[in-house]
Design a protein around this motif. Structure first.
Motif, PDB file in Angstrom:
ATOM      1  N   LYS B 282       0.834  -1.203   0.000  1.00  0.00           N
ATOM      2  CA  LYS B 282       0.000   0.000   0.000  1.00  0.00           C
ATOM      3  C   LYS B 282       0.865   1.248   0.000  1.00  0.00           C
ATOM      4  N   ILE B 283       1.924   1.232   0.828  1.00  0.00           N
ATOM      5  CA  ILE B 283       2.795   2.409   0.873  1.00  0.00           C
ATOM      6  C   ILE B 283       3.514   2.575  -0.453  1.00  0.00           C
ATOM      7  N   THR B 331       8.720   2.508   3.253  1.00  0.00           N
ATOM      8  CA  THR B 331       8.083   1.300   3.783  1.00  0.00           C
ATOM      9  C   THR B 331       8.649   0.874   5.128  1.00  0.00           C
ATOM     10  N   ASP B 332       9.592   1.629   5.674  1.00  0.00           N
ATOM     11  CA  ASP B 332      10.131   1.294   6.991  1.00  0.00           C
ATOM     12  C   ASP B 332       8.983   1.173   7.990  1.00  0.00           C
ATOM     13  N   PRO B 333       8.766  -0.027   8.551  1.00  0.00           N
ATOM     14  CA  PRO B 333       7.581  -0.204   9.400  1.00  0.00           C
ATOM     15  C   PRO B 333       7.643   0.584  10.709  1.00  0.00           C
ATOM     16  N   VAL B 334       8.838   0.980  11.123  1.00  0.00           N
ATOM     17  CA  VAL B 334       8.943   1.685  12.406  1.00  0.00           C
ATOM     18  C   VAL B 334       8.502   3.135  12.272  1.00  0.00           C
ATOM     19  N   THR B 335       8.946   3.793  11.193  1.00  0.00           N
ATOM     20  CA  THR B 335       8.705   5.225  11.089  1.00  0.00           C
ATOM     21  C   THR B 335       7.496   5.569  10.230  1.00  0.00           C
ATOM     22  N   GLY B 336       6.932   4.578   9.539  1.00  0.00           N
ATOM     23  CA  GLY B 336       5.801   4.859   8.666  1.00  0.00           C
ATOM     24  C   GLY B 336       4.471   4.782   9.394  1.00  0.00           C
ATOM     25  N   ALA B 337       3.396   5.080   8.654  1.00  0.00           N
ATOM     26  CA  ALA B 337       2.065   4.947   9.233  1.00  0.00           C
ATOM     27  C   ALA B 337       1.743   3.465   9.422  1.00  0.00           C
ATOM     28  N   ARG B 338       0.941   3.142  10.439  1.00  0.00           N
ATOM     29  CA  ARG B 338       0.677   1.733  10.722  1.00  0.00           C
ATOM     30  C   ARG B 338      -0.749   1.321  10.421  1.00  0.00           C
ATOM     31  N   THR B 339      -1.686   2.270  10.392  1.00  0.00           N
ATOM     32  CA  THR B 339      -3.059   1.899  10.054  1.00  0.00           C
ATOM     33  C   THR B 339      -3.145   1.699   8.553  1.00  0.00           C
ATOM     34  N   GLU B 340      -4.061   0.811   8.131  1.00  0.00           N
ATOM     35  CA  GLU B 340      -4.103   0.437   6.715  1.00  0.00           C
ATOM     36  C   GLU B 340      -4.512   1.622   5.840  1.00  0.00           C
ATOM     37  N   THR B 341      -5.535   2.392   6.261  1.00  0.00           N
ATOM     38  CA  THR B 341      -5.902   3.582   5.493  1.00  0.00           C
ATOM     39  C   THR B 341      -4.775   4.605   5.562  1.00  0.00           C
ATOM     40  N   GLY B 342      -4.166   4.698   6.736  1.00  0.00           N
ATOM     41  CA  GLY B 342      -3.095   5.668   6.929  1.00  0.00           C
ATOM     42  C   GLY B 342      -1.950   5.451   5.971  1.00  0.00           C
ATOM     43  N   LYS B 343      -1.672   4.167   5.638  1.00  0.00           N
ATOM     44  CA  LYS B 343      -0.557   3.881   4.738  1.00  0.00           C
ATOM     45  C   LYS B 343      -0.762   4.522   3.375  1.00  0.00           C
ATOM     46  N   PHE B 344      -2.018   4.514   2.892  1.00  0.00           N
ATOM     47  CA  PHE B 344      -2.292   5.144   1.600  1.00  0.00           C
ATOM     48  C   PHE B 344      -2.033   6.649   1.664  1.00  0.00           C
ATOM     49  N   ILE B 345      -2.546   7.290   2.716  1.00  0.00           N
ATOM     50  CA  ILE B 345      -2.379   8.743   2.853  1.00  0.00           C
ATOM     51  C   ILE B 345      -0.901   9.083   2.981  1.00  0.00           C
ATOM     52  N   TYR B 346      -0.230   8.343   3.870  1.00  0.00           N
ATOM     53  CA  TYR B 346       1.190   8.560   4.135  1.00  0.00           C
ATOM     54  C   TYR B 346       2.010   8.437   2.850  1.00  0.00           C
ATOM     55  N   GLY B 347       1.814   7.352   2.128  1.00  0.00           N
ATOM     56  CA  GLY B 347       2.583   7.127   0.910  1.00  0.00           C
ATOM     57  C   GLY B 347       2.294   8.168  -0.150  1.00  0.00           C
ATOM     58  N   PHE B 348       1.004   8.461  -0.335  1.00  0.00           N
ATOM     59  CA  PHE B 348       0.625   9.411  -1.382  1.00  0.00           C
ATOM     60  C   PHE B 348       1.253  10.775  -1.115  1.00  0.00           C
ATOM     61  N   LEU B 349       1.218  11.201   0.137  1.00  0.00           N
ATOM     62  CA  LEU B 349       1.786  12.511   0.462  1.00  0.00           C
ATOM     63  C   LEU B 349       3.305  12.530   0.272  1.00  0.00           C
ATOM     64  N   LEU B 381       0.358  11.265  13.508  1.00  0.00           N
ATOM     65  CA  LEU B 381      -0.850  12.096  13.411  1.00  0.00           C
ATOM     66  C   LEU B 381      -1.859  11.463  12.448  1.00  0.00           C
ATOM     67  N   ILE B 382      -1.343  10.969  11.307  1.00  0.00           N
ATOM     68  CA  ILE B 382      -2.223  10.298  10.346  1.00  0.00           C
ATOM     69  C   ILE B 382      -2.902   9.109  11.018  1.00  0.00           C
ATOM     70  N   ASP B 383      -2.086   8.302  11.723  1.00  0.00           N
ATOM     71  CA  ASP B 383      -2.645   7.137  12.410  1.00  0.00           C
ATOM     72  C   ASP B 383      -3.717   7.549  13.403  1.00  0.00           C
ATOM     73  N   TYR B 384      -3.435   8.620  14.133  1.00  0.00           N
ATOM     74  CA  TYR B 384      -4.386   9.080  15.151  1.00  0.00           C
ATOM     75  C   TYR B 384      -5.741   9.402  14.519  1.00  0.00           C
ATOM     76  N   PHE B 385      -5.703  10.127  13.400  1.00  0.00           N
ATOM     77  CA  PHE B 385      -6.971  10.525  12.795  1.00  0.00           C
ATOM     78  C   PHE B 385      -7.696   9.356  12.147  1.00  0.00           C
ATOM     79  N   VAL B 386      -6.938   8.404  11.607  1.00  0.00           N
ATOM     80  CA  VAL B 386      -7.599   7.218  11.050  1.00  0.00           C
ATOM     81  C   VAL B 386      -8.315   6.454  12.165  1.00  0.00           C
ATOM     82  N   VAL B 387      -7.619   6.283  13.293  1.00  0.00           N
ATOM     83  CA  VAL B 387      -8.233   5.556  14.410  1.00  0.00           C
ATOM     84  C   VAL B 387      -9.459   6.313  14.934  1.00  0.00           C
TER      85      VAL B 387
END
Lengths: 208, 402
Positions: B282-283, B331-349, B381-387
């Motif tokens: 996704k990312i 795609t680094d799992p530590v520093t990237g977004a962890r929620t599934e929707t968040g991954k799309f937003i994170y990557g796209f941005l 922050l992205i993760d927070y808003f997705v949750v």
């Protein structure tokens, strides 16, 4: 010569109650004026003079200030002192005044000033207040000088404008660290000093 | 195997607290768990273990980096022999030159980084973790080949201490450690990290290669050429002045940071990561989507003020470090977004911002590094808003049912 309260007021802020390291006040100017040693020292002296005399004046008139307009009164006193320092610098050291630009004027917003006026000068006698101002000013100045020392040494290879890293180093491939000139590294440097300070003073460490 | 196990068991007491070498306890445990699976089990709660532990994950990432690494070595040699006018040199000449040129950087990166991790682990009585295995290989791959070794050492030390150890070590860092190393180098020593002299090795290494440069030589990377161009449609050339096509940029025989030039090898790495389920598709997908989207928008309004806007979207993702950042950094799992929707937003941005910086900030020819670091800061922050939006949606559903 000094009573216990005066001694604590003067010496406490140098380390155990340092305004920058422990109270985390005055960080903004710490980042802004520490790229070189000389402006940092001038800034330190200016802030020391202003904290000392604003503390003294506010302490002298503390019983006549109505409580609900005390911030305004404090601001007027601090602003007057800042303008005096600014004018003196302009008159006698114009180059430095140019180099420090708005940051002398911005001393008025330095958190250390308001913090000491509120926390100390309003409830103590003039002499301890004066010493407290000097102590906090010097405590702030020490940190400024230490930060500026490392930033100028590593960032420009100079101290007080004189080159201290020998030319032979540059010929061998050494180069100055441009990041040290930028504000982020000032923050990291202050962080390192706080780190070192906390590790020396165990009682300042937060509970885990 | 058994003999090794017995030997380790025999010398183990020396390294335990009170033993002769107790200062080296974490070093010993690091090597022991590197050689054998640790036999400790969790003492509380119910835990589900599968065989895919962090050691295996790291190994997969290393394997997926190998195509980039090997191609990068070959490309170093290729660029070198091209620069000295011996483009016909043999494959092994080129590869061995690249190997010799890159090896010191890899060694320095690992020695400094692992050294600090070992010392940190020993001081705090932690186990040594495998986190630096990948970082130590990423650092040489994202730096120009001519970066002096002492700069790599300083930057690696800075990144490991201030971006990782301070936050609590492996798995706790906010920012990607390898990118912090690169950013430190970029801002601290800009003269060595950009321009003509950084990206093509021109000196002989260990007696290999060397010679006078051809007259037409210019070591600027394609993006460097674009950033300094003055016309709306700059012609990108290789180091001896021949034009570069999109296909050349895709295959990667162009000047650039060691591992970042070949989009083809990066895609092979991406395939390994996705096939083994190590990185999030996704990312990756959304970074490319964001890059293509922003590249398309920029390309709609080409202007001479921003010469990079005349690059086609495909060129935008093939040139520079974009593809490498998309596959290995974002795609680094530590520093990237962890929620599934968040991954799309994170990557796209990340994709959008990378191209935005590249095109509209003439101070930075490449924006992928800064884009990933910026979004690292926003990932929580992205993760927070997705949750939060999930919670809100479910609350609403619960109310309707009542």
């Amino acid at each position: 010569m000094l009573s216990k309260i005066s001694k604590e007021a003067l010496l406490g802020p140098l380390s155990r109650n340092n305004p920058v390291l422990v109270q985390i006040l005055g960080i903004c100017s710490c980042l802004a004026v520490t790229a070189k040693l000389e402006p940092a020292i001038v800034m330190g002296i200016s802030v020391t003079a202003i904290t000392a005399f604003s503390n003294l004046i506010i302490s002298l008139i503390r019983n006549t200030i109505p409580n609900n307009i005390r911030i305004i009164v404090q601001l007027v006193v601090v602003a007057a002192l800042v303008i005096i320092v600014d004018q003196i610098l302009k008159a006698y050291n114009y180059e430095m005044s140019k180099a420090l630009s708005v940051f002398i004027g911005l001393i008025i917003t330095n958190c250390i000033l308001m913090g000491r006026l509120e926390a100390f000068a309003l409830s103590n006698k003039p002499w301890p207040s004066f010493l407290d101002g000097i102590g906090n000013g010097i405590g702030y100045a020490i940190i400024l000088v230490v930060v500026a020392f490392f930033r100028e040494l590593l960032g420009s290879g100079t101290l007080f404008g004189f080159q201290v890293i020998p030319q032979a180093f540059y010929d061998m491939g050494y180069s100055n660290n441009g990041l040290m000139i930028l504000p982020p590294m000032a923050l990291v440097t202050v962080g390192c000093i706080i780190w070192w300070h906390r590790s020396r003073n165990k009682d300042l460490q937060e509970e885990q | 195997m058994k003999g090794l196990r017995n030997y380790l068991s025999r010398i183990k007491p020396n390294f335990m607290p009170g033993g002769k070498y107790s200062k080296l306890q974490s070093v010993f445990e690091g090597f022991e768990s590197f050689l054998f699976t640790p036999n400790t089990t969790s003492t509380s709660g119910v835990s589900i273990h599968d065989s895919n532990d962090s050691k295996r994950t790291m190994t997969v990432v290393i394997v997926s980096l190998l195509p980039c690494l090997l191609f990068g070595m070959y490309n170093i040699g290729y660029q070198h022999y091209l620069a000295i006018g011996q483009a016909g040199a043999g494959f092994w000449d080129m590869f061995l030159y690249g190997l010799a040129a890159l090896l010191p950087t890899i060694v320095v990166s690992y020695v400094v980084g692992l050294g600090i991790e070992f010392i940190g682990a020993q001081i705090r009585h932690h186990e040594i973790q495998e986190g630096f295995l990948v970082t130590g290989l990423l650092i040489p791959l994202i730096c120009p080949i001519n970066t002096p070794l002492w700069m790599i050492a300083v930057a690696t030390a800075f990144a490991v201490i201030f971006a990782k150890e301070i936050f609590g070590g492996t798995g706790m860092n906010i920012f990607n450690v390898a990118l912090i190393t690169r950013a430190f180098l970029f801002f601290a020593y800009p003269a060595k990290m950009s321009g003509d002299a950084a990206f093509v090795a021109t000196e002989p290494v260990f007696g290999l290669g060397g010679g006078t440069l051809v007259d037409a030589f210019s070591g600027a990377t394609p993006l460097g050429q674009v950033a300094t161009a003055t016309t709306a449609n700059p012609q990108i050339t290789n180091i001896v002045g021949e034009p570069i096509s999109t296909l050349d940029a895709f295959i990667g025989l162009i000047p650039g940071s060691v591992g970042e030039t070949s989009t083809l090898c990066i895609l092979i790495g991406a395939f390994i990561l996705l096939f083994t389920g190590t990185a999030s598709w996704k990312i990756m997908l959304s970074v490319f989507a964001g890059g293509l989207f922003m590249g398309w928008i920029a390309n709609m309004f080409p202007s001479a003020t921003y010469p990079a806007s005349s690059l086609s979207p495909i060129d935008q993702v093939c040139l520079g470090g974009f593809a490498f950042a998309a596959v290995f950094m974002a795609t680094d799992p530590v520093t990237g977004a962890r929620t599934e929707t968040g991954k799309f937003i994170y990557g796209f941005l990340i994709g959008v911002i990378a191209i935005l910086i590249r095109v509209y900030n003439s101070g930075y020819p490449e924006g992928a590094m800064l884009a990933v670091l910026l979004m690292n800061a926003f990932a929580p922050l992205i993760d927070y808003f997705v949750v939060q939006s999930n919670i809100k949606r479910r609350l609403k559903r619960a109310k309707v049912n009542n």
